[in-house]
Design an enzyme around this catalytic site. Structure first.
Site, PDB file in Angstrom:
ATOM      1  N   HIS A 358      33.662  11.777  -8.147  1.00 18.02           N
ATOM      2  CA  HIS A 358      33.323  11.864  -6.411  1.00 18.02           C
ATOM      3  C   HIS A 358      32.661  10.720  -5.898  1.00 18.02           C
ATOM      4  O   HIS A 358      32.066  11.025  -4.856  1.00 18.02           O
ATOM      5  CB  HIS A 358      33.006  13.299  -6.205  1.00 18.02           C
ATOM      6  CG  HIS A 358      33.978  14.338  -6.380  1.00 18.02           C
ATOM      7  ND1 HIS A 358      35.165  14.453  -5.375  1.00 18.02           N
ATOM      8  CD2 HIS A 358      34.488  15.030  -7.381  1.00 18.02           C
ATOM      9  CE1 HIS A 358      35.793  15.578  -5.593  1.00 18.02           C
ATOM     10  NE2 HIS A 358      35.547  15.831  -7.074  1.00 18.02           N
ATOM     11  N   LYS A 546      28.323  14.924   8.781  1.00 16.06           N
ATOM     12  CA  LYS A 546      28.570  14.654   7.508  1.00 16.06           C
ATOM     13  C   LYS A 546      27.012  14.898   6.880  1.00 16.06           C
ATOM     14  O   LYS A 546      26.117  14.999   7.684  1.00 16.06           O
ATOM     15  CB  LYS A 546      28.985  13.455   6.948  1.00 16.06           C
ATOM     16  CG  LYS A 546      28.524  12.274   7.690  1.00 16.06           C
ATOM     17  CD  LYS A 546      28.983  10.745   7.371  1.00 16.06           C
ATOM     18  CE  LYS A 546      30.372  10.670   8.046  1.00 16.06           C
ATOM     19  NZ  LYS A 546      31.411  10.701   7.319  1.00 16.06           N
ATOM     20  N   ARG A 547      26.936  14.960   5.802  1.00 16.95           N
ATOM     21  CA  ARG A 547      25.560  14.909   4.895  1.00 16.95           C
ATOM     22  C   ARG A 547      24.713  13.635   5.764  1.00 16.95           C
ATOM     23  O   ARG A 547      25.389  12.641   5.648  1.00 16.95           O
ATOM     24  CB  ARG A 547      25.373  15.108   3.460  1.00 16.95           C
ATOM     25  CG  ARG A 547      25.759  16.296   3.169  1.00 16.95           C
ATOM     26  CD  ARG A 547      24.874  17.763   3.574  1.00 16.95           C
ATOM     27  NE  ARG A 547      23.387  17.218   2.780  1.00 16.95           N
ATOM     28  CZ  ARG A 547      23.106  18.307   1.755  1.00 16.95           C
ATOM     29  NH1 ARG A 547      23.824  19.336   1.376  1.00 16.95           N
ATOM     30  NH2 ARG A 547      21.813  17.876   1.458  1.00 16.95           N
ATOM     31  N   LYS A 552      25.703   6.365   4.414  1.00 19.60           N
ATOM     32  CA  LYS A 552      26.439   6.957   5.513  1.00 19.60           C
ATOM     33  C   LYS A 552      25.984   6.327   6.760  1.00 19.60           C
ATOM     34  O   LYS A 552      26.920   6.358   7.698  1.00 19.60           O
ATOM     35  CB  LYS A 552      26.694   8.423   5.645  1.00 19.60           C
ATOM     36  CG  LYS A 552      27.014   9.225   4.345  1.00 19.60           C
ATOM     37  CD  LYS A 552      27.397  10.634   4.337  1.00 19.60           C
ATOM     38  CE  LYS A 552      27.524  11.446   3.208  1.00 19.60           C
ATOM     39  NZ  LYS A 552      28.978  11.442   2.794  1.00 19.60           N
ATOM     40  N   THR A 654      36.230  13.252   4.015  1.00 20.79           N
ATOM     41  CA  THR A 654      37.364  14.177   4.290  1.00 20.79           C
ATOM     42  C   THR A 654      37.036  14.461   5.667  1.00 20.79           C
ATOM     43  O   THR A 654      38.148  14.904   6.346  1.00 20.79           O
ATOM     44  CB  THR A 654      37.195  15.431   3.460  1.00 20.79           C
ATOM     45  OG1 THR A 654      35.753  15.823   2.952  1.00 20.79           O
ATOM     46  CG2 THR A 654      38.049  15.105   1.933  1.00 20.79           C
ATOM     47  N   LYS A 658      39.845  15.303   9.042  1.00 19.00           N
ATOM     48  CA  LYS A 658      39.874  16.420   9.764  1.00 19.00           C
ATOM     49  C   LYS A 658      39.825  15.860  11.125  1.00 19.00           C
ATOM     50  O   LYS A 658      40.377  16.593  12.333  1.00 19.00           O
ATOM     51  CB  LYS A 658      38.585  17.341   9.705  1.00 19.00           C
ATOM     52  CG  LYS A 658      38.463  17.953   8.229  1.00 19.00           C
ATOM     53  CD  LYS A 658      37.482  18.488   7.598  1.00 19.00           C
ATOM     54  CE  LYS A 658      37.454  18.809   6.171  1.00 19.00           C
ATOM     55  NZ  LYS A 658      36.159  19.167   5.477  1.00 19.00           N
TER      56      LYS A 658
HETATM   57  C1  26W Z   1      23.710  16.017  -9.310  1.00 12.87           C
HETATM   58  C2  26W Z   1      23.635  15.784  -7.567  1.00 12.87           C
HETATM   59  C3  26W Z   1      24.855  15.746  -7.232  1.00 12.87           C
HETATM   60  C4  26W Z   1      25.508  16.622  -6.400  1.00 12.87           C
HETATM   61  C5  26W Z   1      26.516  16.365  -5.715  1.00 12.87           C
HETATM   62  C6  26W Z   1      25.693  14.465  -7.194  1.00 12.87           C
HETATM   63  C7  26W Z   1      26.831  14.456  -6.744  1.00 12.87           C
HETATM   64  C8  26W Z   1      27.431  15.198  -5.860  1.00 12.87           C
HETATM   65  C9  26W Z   1      28.829  15.210  -5.437  1.00 12.87           C
HETATM   66  C10 26W Z   1      29.607  14.316  -6.219  1.00 12.87           C
HETATM   67  C11 26W Z   1      28.629  14.789  -3.939  1.00 12.87           C
HETATM   68  C12 26W Z   1      29.952  14.825  -3.239  1.00 12.87           C
HETATM   69  O1  26W Z   1      30.176  15.747  -2.462  1.00 12.87           O
HETATM   70  N1  26W Z   1      30.692  13.612  -3.022  1.00 12.87           N
HETATM   71  C13 26W Z   1      31.618  13.395  -2.070  1.00 12.87           C
HETATM   72  O2  26W Z   1      32.990  14.041  -2.549  1.00 12.87           O
HETATM   73  C14 26W Z   1      33.979  13.999  -1.757  1.00 12.87           C
HETATM   74  C15 26W Z   1      35.044  14.686  -1.859  1.00 12.87           C
HETATM   75  O3  26W Z   1      35.808  13.841  -2.824  1.00 12.87           O
HETATM   76  C16 26W Z   1      34.331  12.566  -0.982  1.00 12.87           C
HETATM   77  O4  26W Z   1      35.015  12.879  -0.050  1.00 12.87           O
HETATM   78  C17 26W Z   1      32.915  11.981  -0.743  1.00 12.87           C
HETATM   79  O5  26W Z   1      33.282  10.680  -0.292  1.00 12.87           O
HETATM   80  C18 26W Z   1      31.745  12.256  -1.762  1.00 12.87           C
HETATM   81  O6  26W Z   1      30.839  11.675  -1.103  1.00 12.87           O
END
Ligand code: 26W
Length: 815
Positions: A358, A546-547, A552, A654, A658
């Site tokens: 992701h 978004k976060r 971003k 995503t 929406k």
């Molecule tokens: C370990 C710390 C950590 C925590 C969360 C590393 C990585 C993450 C996730 C992978 C972050 C995340 O939510 N990524 C998002 O995933 C969405 C679903 O596929 C995508 O639409 C977003 O672009 C992506 O940033």
């Protein structure tokens, strides 16, 4: 199959009955919380009637099942959504009306489970909805965090985090299953012994934590299929150490319990930035091991010990690397508990596991210190060593002598465990979440693996459930669509394309516009009630939600607003369209730059409010505590959707889907799923600006942010305003580090690594084009309608059909 829906009379009777039997009250004297609980119990009963049918069917049909392992499931509130998926919303609403119960009050009583940070967790929730609707046997597996993602307060424009005690008054939807509790072992040491020429491993002196499952039902739309989200809660095996207690060591007697139960205490609030915390590793192993143990047990219950067919009956999906330790855990169970040999166990694992990536940000790739693994998970660590040894032997054959390359691909290297390499090497499928993202995985992130096994890499573009993100959150638009093209789109979202011709129908466009206006009023009303802020529904609602992350580029949005402000200030004669800039964003509590950006956005809002003319034309609204329920109000009310990440950085996004599904027009870069949105709506119905991913890539070597500052007076002016007291007269240095980072870089890094200043000019120019188009109402509404009409591709039903066709190969249950 047909099944009975509850009638209005039955619903009314049941609600009254629940109020009497559970709370000894009537509608008139029930609290809103009691009304919520009574109603939720009625809905739950209706769901549970369908459950047994669907479980028996899976067993009888010996159907393959997918276990979707994810550290996060951001499911959102369930009550309204379940009514929608039971296709009984109308009856429930009628019953509430007839009983004189205010539905919005009742819905707002439900605590929102915040079991996720952002995109990854919400995606998992949308996928469960689609899996169930498509009648595919599935179970979501995660942690029952006692505290979900922190709730955000804004105090003087700063983010303040408040604990999210979402379970405080219980959770109606969960069902505990103590009979399925399993033990998880941490620490200790491994003893080996030989028997009959085979080496055996004995785990000694470990600490045991019990994993207790609580299941939350997921209802398929218009079907009797019910799947479950299994959430694991950590429990101490010894509630109190009686030995110590009897010796008078009361505090110590409880200690072990606290140490065990802390595992499922709280969700880590980091999104996209990894920190090697021991507790997080324990969380990962805790829920992965529990889920694998359960999957193996279910398999044995149905098929016996014939492990050769395990991959034909069980698919296990690893949602990002967080549950990656499930792979060596299944190896361990097959070998140590059931006596399989290494080769056999490895072959089973390879055919069972699939992995979704992701993110391509290097700071988000999980790498654990080897020492942590060795101490906490000694047997799993031994298995990783052997997995690594075998992988490196193969790599040595493929790339003889290329140590650096092999080190880059290894599972264990430089005293770290590389979770992504583990996933890529030992699964049968690796997928990205949008076309451009998968491309980057193949060409950069996992290029060397891709060269060896190109067919392992597939793309599945993300999707969202149109049931929550259109039908539930935008009922008026949903009815208008029904009127125009019938209601088949609800079951088959591809059919929404039949709406395209209506973009040219003036009467339809006008109704579309009226609905957007109602939704703007709805949002404005909620924001006024919660934050006391007024929003002018006649202004353009422009949102970025978004976060908060540098990539971003919420910062670019804020600088853009400052440039608009300067334009208004300098040109009293010019006309401007009134605009409301809406932000929704949580920053990771330890991410200082992100928190400062929140303060900056609010400071820009304050600046605007003090200006006699600008205050009438610009409003900056920062939504407090952006979460699923807020998103449900925001998406239908938004006209401009800002998706402005540095190209190449956003895996998919995503929220972009929406917004467009609800008729917002995208202002964005060619990044993530924005590219697919562009393909669907065509160049005329989206506003694209900025560098491409390739240009960003080659820009790292040559880009000098300072050149832009020197040559562009408008950019120079906003940069100066960051440090001259314009924004924060009492502390002019407040935003100095942002200024410095954009022009000179942080800690010796390049200046403006996310190309904010580089893209700012085309961002502003594109917004001006957009504003001109907005004033041409027919033109604009045509674009808006086409966005909804072209959103069919983005239903998660399509994503799940692709996962199933390419990766899982499940058969829909016959119910
Ligand atoms: C370990 C710390 C950590 C925590 C969360 C590393 C990585 C993450 C996730 C992978 C972050 C995340 O939510 N990524 C998002 O995933 C969405 C679903 O596929 C995508 O639409 C977003 O672009 C992506 O940033």
């Amino acid at each position: 199959m047909n099944f009975e829906r509850m009638t209005v009379e039955q619903i009314k009777d049941s609600i009254l009955n629940k109020l009497h039997t559970q709370f000894a009250c009537d509608v008139a004297d029930a609290t809103p919380e009691q009304l919520y609980q009574a109603l939720a119990l009625v809905v739950r009963d209706e769901i549970m009637q369908r459950r047994s049918a669907s479980r028996d069917a899976r067993k009888a049909q010996q159907a393959k099942k997918v276990y979707y392992l994810s550290a996060e499931f951001l499911v959102g509130r369930a009550l309204h959504n379940n009514m929608v998926n039971l296709v009984n919303e109308t009856n429930y609403m009628k019953a509430l009306d007839e009983l004189g119960i205010d539905r919005s009050v009742v819905f707002e009583e439900e605590p929102e489970p915040g079991l996720g940070n952002g995109g990854l967790g919400r995606l998992a929730a949308c996928f469960l909805d689609s899996l169930t609707t498509l009648k595919l046997p599935a179970m979501g597996c995660t942690i029952r965090y006692e505290f979900g993602l922190f709730r955000q307060r804004l105090v003087d424009g700063y983010q303040v985090e408040v604990p999210d005690n979402w379970l405080a008054s219980g959770n109606i939807w969960e069902i505990p299953h103590p009979q399925d509790a399993v033990d998880i072992h941490f620490g200790g040491r491994i003893e080996t012994y030989e028997d009959n020429g085979r080496t055996y491993y004995r785990h000694l002196d470990y600490k045991t934590v019990q994993a207790m499952p609580y299941d939350i039902p997921v209802v398929g739309y218009d079907s009797t299929k019910v799947n479950f989200l299994r959430t694991w809660s950590a429990k101490a095996v010894n509630q109190i150490d009686m030995g110590r207690f009897n010796r008078g060591q009361y505090v110590q007697a409880m200690e072990e319990r606290e140490l065990a139960e802390v595992i499922s205490k709280i969700l880590y609030p980091n999104d996209d930035s990894y920190q090697g915390k021991e507790l997080r590793l324990k969380q990962q192993y805790f829920f992965s091991s529990a889920s694998i143990q359960f999957a193996v047990k279910e398999f044995i219950d149905t098929y016996g010990y014939n492990f050769a067919i395990f991959p034909d009956k069980v698919a296990i999906h690893i949602n990002d690397t967080h549950p990656a330790v499930a792979i060596p855990e299944l190896m361990r169970i097959l070998m140590d508990d059931y006596g399989l040999g290494w080769d056999e166990a490895e072959a089973i694992c390879r055919r069972t596991f699939a992995y979704t990536n992701h993110t391509v940000l290097v700071e988000a790739l999980e790498k654990w210190p080897e020492s942590l693994f060795r101490e906490q998970l000694p047997r799993v660590y031994m298995i990783l060593e052997e997995m690594n040894r075998r992988l490196c032997a193969k790599l040595w054959d493929a790339f003889p002598g290329q140590w650096e390359r092999i080190g880059h691909m290894a599972i264990l290297a430089y005293n770290q465990v590389h979770m992504a390499n583990l996933c890529v090497a030992y699964t049968h499928s690796v997928n990205g979440v949008s076309a451009i993202h998968t491309d980057i995985l193949k060409r950069q992130t996992f290029h060397d693996f891709y060269m060896l096994e190109p067919r392992k890499f597939v793309n599945v573009t993300n999707g969202i459930t149109h049931r929550r993100w259109l039908m539930q959150c935008n009922p008026e638009l949903s009815s208008l669509i029904d009127e125009a093209i019938g209601d088949e789109w609800r079951k088959d979202m591809k059919k929404i394309e039949a709406l395209k011709p209506f973009a040219d129908d003036p009467a339809f466009r006008q109704k579309f516009e009226e609905i957007k206006y109602h939704n703007k009023l709805r949002l404005a009303d909620a924001v006024f009630r919660h934050q006391g802020i007024e929003m002018n529904p006649d202004s353009i609602f422009d949102a970025q939600a978004k976060r908060l992350h540098e990539y971003k580029r919420q910062l670019m949005n804020a600088l853009g607003i400052m440039m608009l402000y300067n334009d208004i200030d300098e040109h009293p004669e010019k006309e401007f369209h009134s605009r409301t800039f809406i932000f929704g964003a949580k920053a990771a509590p330890g991410y200082h730059r992100a928190k400062l950006t929140i303060k900056l956005i609010n400071a820009v809002g304050d600046l605007v409010r003090k200006h006699p003319r600008a205050s009438k034309l610009i409003n900056v609204v920062f939504l407090e505590n952006y979460c699923v329920s807020q998103a449900e109000l925001l998406m239908p009310a938004t006209e401009i959707s800002q998706q402005i990440s540095t190209a190449g950085k956003e895996a998919s996004g995503t929220g972009n889907m929406k917004f467009m599904m609800n008729g917002a027009v995208t202002l964005g870069t060619m990044d993530g799923a924005n590219c697919e949105i562009y393909d669907q709506v065509g160049a005329d119905n989206i506003y694209i600006f900025g560098l491409t991913a390739q240009e960003v890539e080659s820009g790292y070597a040559t880009y000098r942010a300072h050149d832009i500052y020197e040559t562009n007076p408008k950019v120079r002016k906003v940069m100066e305003q960051l440090i001259d007291g314009t924004l924060c007269p009492e502390n002019p240095r407040m935003f100095q580090e942002i200024y410095h980072s954009l022009l000179f870089g942080d800690y010796g890094g390049m200046a403006d690594p996310y190309f904010v200043l580089k893209d700012l000019t085309s961002y502003i120019t594109t917004q001006k084009e957009m504003m001109a188009d907005y004033d041409n109402r027919d033109l604009w509404l045509r674009k808006a309608v086409l966005n909804t009409a072209c959103s069919g591709l983005f239903t998660s039903d399509r994503s799940i059909e692709e996962y199933n066709r390419l990766i899982w190969h499940l058969k829909p249950l016959k119910l």
